[in-house]
Design a protein around this motif. Structure first.
Motif, short mmCIF file in Angstrom:
data_model
loop_
_atom_site.label_atom_id
_atom_site.label_comp_id
_atom_site.label_asym_id
_atom_site.label_seq_id
_atom_site.Cartn_x
_atom_site.Cartn_y
_atom_site.Cartn_z
N VAL A 156 0.84 -1.20 0.00
CA VAL A 156 0.00 0.00 0.00
C VAL A 156 0.88 1.25 0.00
N VAL A 157 0.27 2.34 -0.41
CA VAL A 157 0.91 3.65 -0.42
C VAL A 157 -0.05 4.62 0.26
N ALA A 158 0.46 5.43 1.17
CA ALA A 158 -0.34 6.48 1.81
C ALA A 158 0.02 7.81 1.18
N GLU A 159 -0.96 8.55 0.74
CA GLU A 159 -0.67 9.80 0.05
C GLU A 159 -1.77 10.82 0.32
N PRO A 160 -1.41 12.11 0.34
CA PRO A 160 -2.43 13.15 0.48
C PRO A 160 -3.20 13.30 -0.83
N PRO A 161 -4.32 14.01 -0.78
CA PRO A 161 -5.16 14.09 -1.99
C PRO A 161 -4.54 14.87 -3.14
N PHE A 162 -3.62 15.83 -2.85
CA PHE A 162 -3.06 16.66 -3.92
C PHE A 162 -1.53 16.61 -3.88
N GLU A 163 -0.94 16.77 -5.07
CA GLU A 163 0.51 16.69 -5.19
C GLU A 163 1.20 17.76 -4.36
N GLU A 164 0.64 18.98 -4.33
CA GLU A 164 1.30 20.04 -3.56
C GLU A 164 1.33 19.72 -2.07
N ASP A 165 0.33 18.96 -1.59
CA ASP A 165 0.34 18.54 -0.20
C ASP A 165 1.49 17.57 0.07
N ALA A 166 1.74 16.68 -0.88
CA ALA A 166 2.85 15.75 -0.73
C ALA A 166 4.18 16.49 -0.68
N VAL A 167 4.34 17.47 -1.55
CA VAL A 167 5.57 18.27 -1.55
C VAL A 167 5.73 19.00 -0.22
N ALA A 168 4.64 19.55 0.30
CA ALA A 168 4.70 20.27 1.57
C ALA A 168 5.07 19.34 2.72
N LEU A 169 4.53 18.12 2.72
CA LEU A 169 4.87 17.16 3.77
C LEU A 169 6.36 16.79 3.73
N ASP A 170 6.86 16.56 2.52
CA ASP A 170 8.29 16.24 2.38
C ASP A 170 9.15 17.41 2.86
N ALA A 171 8.76 18.61 2.49
CA ALA A 171 9.55 19.79 2.87
C ALA A 171 9.54 19.99 4.39
N ALA A 172 8.38 19.78 5.01
CA ALA A 172 8.28 19.95 6.47
C ALA A 172 9.15 18.92 7.18
N TRP A 173 9.12 17.69 6.70
CA TRP A 173 9.94 16.65 7.35
C TRP A 173 11.42 16.94 7.16
N THR A 174 11.81 17.45 5.98
CA THR A 174 13.21 17.79 5.74
C THR A 174 13.67 18.88 6.70
N ARG A 175 12.84 19.90 6.92
CA ARG A 175 13.20 20.97 7.85
C ARG A 175 13.35 20.43 9.27
N GLU A 176 12.45 19.58 9.69
CA GLU A 176 12.53 19.00 11.03
C GLU A 176 13.79 18.16 11.18
N LEU A 177 14.11 17.41 10.16
CA LEU A 177 15.30 16.56 10.22
C LEU A 177 16.57 17.39 10.26
N GLU A 178 16.61 18.48 9.48
CA GLU A 178 17.80 19.35 9.49
C GLU A 178 17.94 20.05 10.84
N ALA A 179 16.82 20.46 11.42
CA ALA A 179 16.88 21.10 12.73
C ALA A 179 17.37 20.12 13.79
N TRP A 180 16.92 18.90 13.72
CA TRP A 180 17.37 17.89 14.69
C TRP A 180 18.87 17.62 14.52
N ALA A 181 19.33 17.54 13.26
CA ALA A 181 20.75 17.27 13.01
C ALA A 181 21.62 18.44 13.45
N ALA A 182 21.10 19.66 13.34
CA ALA A 182 21.89 20.84 13.75
C ALA A 182 21.90 21.03 15.26
N GLY A 183 20.99 20.40 15.98
CA GLY A 183 20.91 20.55 17.44
C GLY A 183 21.73 19.51 18.15
N ASP A 184 21.27 19.12 19.34
CA ASP A 184 22.04 18.17 20.14
C ASP A 184 21.71 16.73 19.81
#
Length: 366
Positions: free
Chosen positions: A45-73
């Protein structure tokens, strides 16, 4: 769990519905494929939001969170993708029209590069008598986090899916060669050489692939490119190709060979148009004794598997024997009835509930 060496697990077919089966936390759960194995079923199975721009936004948000975690402790676990979290809350259930539910096996969700995907394994394989399967999406914790999955997604199975692997849509090289040899035999060439067989196979493939094209000379020219020894070598290897009267006479050996091959190729194409040969030769239905012998072999195998140490073997044996023993059809051939009934009784007393379920007839609604 692997089966005996002489009965390995094999892929019987793949269904690719690419259809939604439910919604979890605002994400649509799409059944991408269902792999039908002899001893298991895998639902991807694949889980996906209804629109492509939502998928891009989810990926971008996760990337920002991951970069913030890597830059912290970097305390605790790294942040997870929202889709991966949603898939963790998702359970997939599988049933067919013979068995109410399939035992769930292992599952995998998300991971680096596959955050949107999950695979769910079910033990035992689809029942041999099944005609449909149903995939339903639910919640792992029994809560209300999943919606739109009450009825699930029902998929039809082909009638021969258990006894035969899926045939490729494109014929194998051996199928093309076999068709060419059948046509050559009809033209009087019983033991055709490799060169003329290759030429005829290519001609027939050209005719199938370019039905709208009316220029046979182009077809013949393309087919001749694959003949390694050229026109003269082809006639030398198969004299039948050169048995055409040339009018007017040729002025050279090469011209004679060219015109003879063209005349032969035109005859091949004309025969194929008049009576097209299928890529796979039609199979003659087996006789009644042959069908009985095949059924006896399957019953004997199921009787032996009733005492197998592998639970998958016992489930398969139960699924085969249950509709045969005590059914309304004709008696089992060659006095297999008592032995089959004894084996089924043993399976209904099996310590594994999955075997008991496969061996027990489903309750009919009152």
């Amino acid at each position: 769990m692997p089966g005996p060496a002489d009965e390995p697990d094999r892929l019987l077919g793949v269904l690719a519905p690419c259809a939604p089966a439910g919604t979890v936390e605002g994400l649509t759960v799409v059944v991408a494929s269902v792999e039908l194995w002899r001893r298991k079923t895998i639902v991807r199975v694949v889980a996906e939001p209804p629109f492509e721009e939502d998928a891009v936004a989810l990926d971008a948000a996760w990337t920002r969170e991951l970069e913030a975690w890597a830059a912290g402790d970097r305390r605790g676990e790294p942040p997870r993708h929202r889709v991966e979290i949603a898939l963790d809350a998702t359970a997939v259930r599988l049933a067919d029209d013979v068995r109410d539910a399939h035992p769930a096996g292992s599952s995998s969700r998300g991971g680096s590069g596959s955050e949107w995907e999950a695979a769910f394994h079910f033990d035992g394989g689809v029942s041999p008598d099944a005609r449909t399967i149903t995939v339903a999406v639910g919640s792992r914790d029994g809560g209300e986090r999943v919606s739109g999955a009450a009825d699930g997604l029902t998929l039809a199975l082909s009638g021969d899916r258990v006894d035969r692997r899926l045939a490729a849509r494109v014929g194998s090289p051996s199928a093309h060669v076999g068709r060419a040899q059948r046509l050559l035999a009809a033209m009087g060439v019983e033991l055709a050489g490799a060169e003329v067989t290759q030429l005829v196979a290519r001609l027939l493939a050209e005719a199938d692939a370019n039905r709208a094209e009316h220029d046979d000379d182009l077809r013949i020219e393309r087919a001749m490119r694959d003949v390694a020894d050229g026109r003269v070598g082809l006639i030398h290897s198969e004299p039948l190709v050169g048995r055409h009267e040339l009018d007017p006479p040729a002025r050279s050996v090469d011209e004679a060979a060219h015109r003879a091959v063209v005349a032969f190729a035109r005859e091949v194409l004309a025969r194929h148009r008049a009576a097209p040969l299928p890529l796979v030769a039609p199979q003659v239905p087996p006789s009644r004794p042959a069908r009985d012998a095949f059924l006896v072999a399957r019953i004997d195998r199921a009787i032996a598997d009733a005492t197998s140490p592998w639970v998958e073997d016992r489930i398969a044996a139960a699924a085969l024997l249950r509709p045969l023993v005590g059914g309304r059809g004709r008696p089992l051939p060659r006095d297999r009835g008592p032995r089959a009934a004894e084996a089924l009784a043993r399976l209904r007393a099996d310590p594994d509930p999955r075997v008991v379920e496969a061996a027990t007839p489903p309750e009919r609604p009152s």
